[in-house]
Design a protein around this motif. Structure first.
Motif, short mmCIF file in Angstrom:
data_model
loop_
_atom_site.label_atom_id
_atom_site.label_comp_id
_atom_site.label_asym_id
_atom_site.label_seq_id
_atom_site.Cartn_x
_atom_site.Cartn_y
_atom_site.Cartn_z
N MET A 23 14.68 -3.34 -3.83
CA MET A 23 14.07 -2.51 -4.87
C MET A 23 13.81 -3.32 -6.13
N ASP A 24 14.73 -4.22 -6.47
CA ASP A 24 14.51 -5.05 -7.66
C ASP A 24 13.27 -5.92 -7.48
N PHE A 25 13.12 -6.48 -6.24
CA PHE A 25 11.95 -7.31 -5.98
C PHE A 25 10.66 -6.50 -6.08
N LEU A 26 10.67 -5.29 -5.51
CA LEU A 26 9.47 -4.46 -5.55
C LEU A 26 9.12 -4.05 -6.97
N LEU A 27 10.14 -3.65 -7.72
CA LEU A 27 9.88 -3.21 -9.10
C LEU A 27 9.40 -4.37 -9.95
N SER A 28 10.00 -5.54 -9.76
CA SER A 28 9.56 -6.69 -10.56
C SER A 28 8.13 -7.09 -10.20
N ARG A 179 -0.10 -10.40 -2.98
CA ARG A 179 1.21 -9.83 -3.32
C ARG A 179 1.51 -8.61 -2.45
N LEU A 180 0.49 -7.77 -2.25
CA LEU A 180 0.70 -6.60 -1.40
C LEU A 180 1.01 -7.00 0.04
N LEU A 181 0.30 -8.04 0.52
CA LEU A 181 0.55 -8.50 1.88
C LEU A 181 1.97 -9.05 2.01
N GLN A 182 2.40 -9.84 1.05
CA GLN A 182 3.75 -10.36 1.08
C GLN A 182 4.78 -9.22 1.04
N ARG A 183 4.49 -8.21 0.25
CA ARG A 183 5.41 -7.08 0.15
C ARG A 183 5.53 -6.34 1.49
N ARG A 187 8.71 -5.89 4.10
CA ARG A 187 9.18 -4.60 4.59
C ARG A 187 9.12 -4.52 6.12
N GLN A 188 8.11 -5.17 6.70
CA GLN A 188 8.01 -5.14 8.16
C GLN A 188 9.15 -5.92 8.81
N ARG A 189 9.52 -7.04 8.17
CA ARG A 189 10.65 -7.79 8.71
C ARG A 189 11.95 -6.99 8.59
N LEU A 200 -3.52 -4.18 8.39
CA LEU A 200 -4.45 -3.57 7.44
C LEU A 200 -4.46 -4.34 6.13
N ALA A 201 -3.29 -4.70 5.63
CA ALA A 201 -3.23 -5.49 4.39
C ALA A 201 -3.88 -6.86 4.56
N SER A 202 -3.70 -7.46 5.74
CA SER A 202 -4.31 -8.76 5.99
C SER A 202 -5.84 -8.65 6.02
N SER A 203 -6.35 -7.61 6.66
CA SER A 203 -7.82 -7.45 6.71
C SER A 203 -8.39 -7.20 5.32
#
Length: 431
Positions: A23-28, A179-183, A187-189, A200-203
């Protein structure tokens, strides 16, 4: 103390619900993205009015005037017309003619004649006035070419500035998609997102990269177009400032356009040429009074040269005057056509100027509303990311909102570009 322990326990339960302290990573990450978005929105908000150097635009316009072949061609035509004006003025000077011949008897005869026009009933003066009018018309045509090239160069420079701003937005869009793709990969991992969300994010990121490359191609094409006008390399990294784009009131704009517009100046000059053409045709059969001196040379009776001097009145007419009358009627009809052409150009100018002023006013209103739209969509994106983290929004909605953010940013840049272009076109109309 008990209150702090209960609050710490709630935070631990929240973190354990997501499996890891992400959560800290996502919020930051979200905070960084929001700050970048708000910073871009503010920069776009002040882009059309923020003072900056206009050196690049000035250099581009000066280079166009110095190097473009169309300007040099019109300058050569103006020089040629100046020669015709000198020729018309030379009609006031004396005429010198001579002849020599050998007769069958073996005698050589010759003569020398000098004729000074004394009175041509206005024909010489009318020819000079017509040549001066034609020279003024060539100057107006040169000004018309210069104004047209200035407008083209200014519009091309403005388009380059718009594409540079769009490229910055496209680059930011690629970074935000990364950044969205990395996020979502993170989450997928952690088994909090599906493989379909990652794809979808990659495309979407690949599409953002393609848009960035397309804008780079458009920028290179715009640079080529500007180079075609300037004929040399000019700097394009100086944005347009508000000071060279300020305009007077609409009433003053209408007055200046009527007095200074290049097309109207050309039509007025051509009307003046047509007027003097009518005068010259009407004076074509006018007589001329000369002072003439004849000098006999070579073999003369008694071996003495003889000189004759006196006044000569000379007149001629073609077809008993009917030919001149036909040419005069034709010249008068062309004068009427030139007058109607001038009035038509004036009407077109007034209609075009009204359209440009209306469009500029509309674009100015659209700028304010579009800035608000950019900020609203950016805030919506931040809210959707938070709601996605809490499970109330889907990943598709987050990516669609990211795409909408980029679109409204690009639209704001396009509106600013149209406002700059319209303002420059009005400035060109009023000279």
């Amino acid at each position: 103390m008990a209150r702090e322990q209960r609050r710490s326990a709630r935070q631990n339960r929240t973190r354990s619900r997501f499996g890891l302290p992400w959560m800290d990573f996502l919020l930051s990450s979200l905070f960084i993205s929001m700050m970048a978005s708000v910073g871009l929105a503010r920069s776009l908000e002040h882009s059309p009015t923020e003072p900056s150097s206009a050196e690049g635009l000035s250099v581009a316009l000066q280079a166009t005037m110095q190097h473009h072949p169309a300007v040099k061609g019109k300058q050569a035509e103006l020089k040629a017309q100046s020669g015709l004006l000198d020729s018309a003025k030379a009609g006031r000077y004396p005429n010198l003619s001579g002849q020599a011949q050998t007769l069958e008897s073996g005698e050589n005869t010759g003569s020398l004649r000098v004729r000074q026009p004394l009175w041509a009933f206005g024909r010489i003066d009318a020819s000079i006035d017509q040549a001066q009018a034609q020279s003024a018309a060539e100057q107006s045509l040169l000004l018309q070419v210069q104004r047209d090239l200035i407008e083209q160069a200014a519009v091309a420079y403005t388009r380059i500035q718009s594409l540079i701003a769009k490229l910055a937005i496209a680059e930011l869009n690629v970074q935000e998609h990364q950044r969205l793709l990395q996020r979502i990969e993170t989450r997928q991992r952690g088994q909090l997102a599906s493989v379909a969300d990652v794809r979808l994010a990659s495309s979407r990121m690949i599409r953002a990269q393609g848009d960035h490359q397309r804008l780079q191609g458009e920028r290179d094409a715009a640079l080529t177009e500007l180079r075609r006008l300037t004929q040399v390399e000019v700097p394009v990294d100086s944005p347009l400032s508000a000071s060279p784009l300020s305009l007077p009131t609409e009433v003053e704009i209408q007055r200046l356009a009527t007095a200074r517009h290049a097309d109207l100046l050309v039509k007025r000059a051509q009307l003046e040429v047509a007027k003097w053409t009518v005068t010259n045709v009407q004076l074509a059969d006018a007589p001329t009074l000369f002072f003439q001196v004849d000098q006999e040379l070579l073999d003369t009776p008694g071996g003495v040269d003889r000189t004759h001097a006196g006044l000569v009145f000379e007149a001629r007419t073609d077809g008993f005057g009917f030919a001149t009358r036909g040419r005069a009627n034709s010249a008068q009809a062309r004068y009427q056509a030139a007058m109607f052409d001038r009035d038509s150009t004036h009407n077109d100018l007034r209609r075009r100027l009204e359209t440009l002023l209306l469009n500029r006013s509309l674009q100015q209103r659209l700028q304010a509303s579009q800035r608000e739209a950019v900020i609203a969509v950016e805030e919506t994106l931040a809210s959707f990311v938070r709601q996605y983290d809490s499970g109330r929004k889907s990943w598709v909605e987050v990516l669609n909102t990211q795409r909408e953010v980029t679109e409204v940013r690009q639209q704001l840049v396009q509106i600013n570009n149209e406002w700059h272009t319209t303002t420059l076109r009005i400035a060109a109309l009023i000279g």
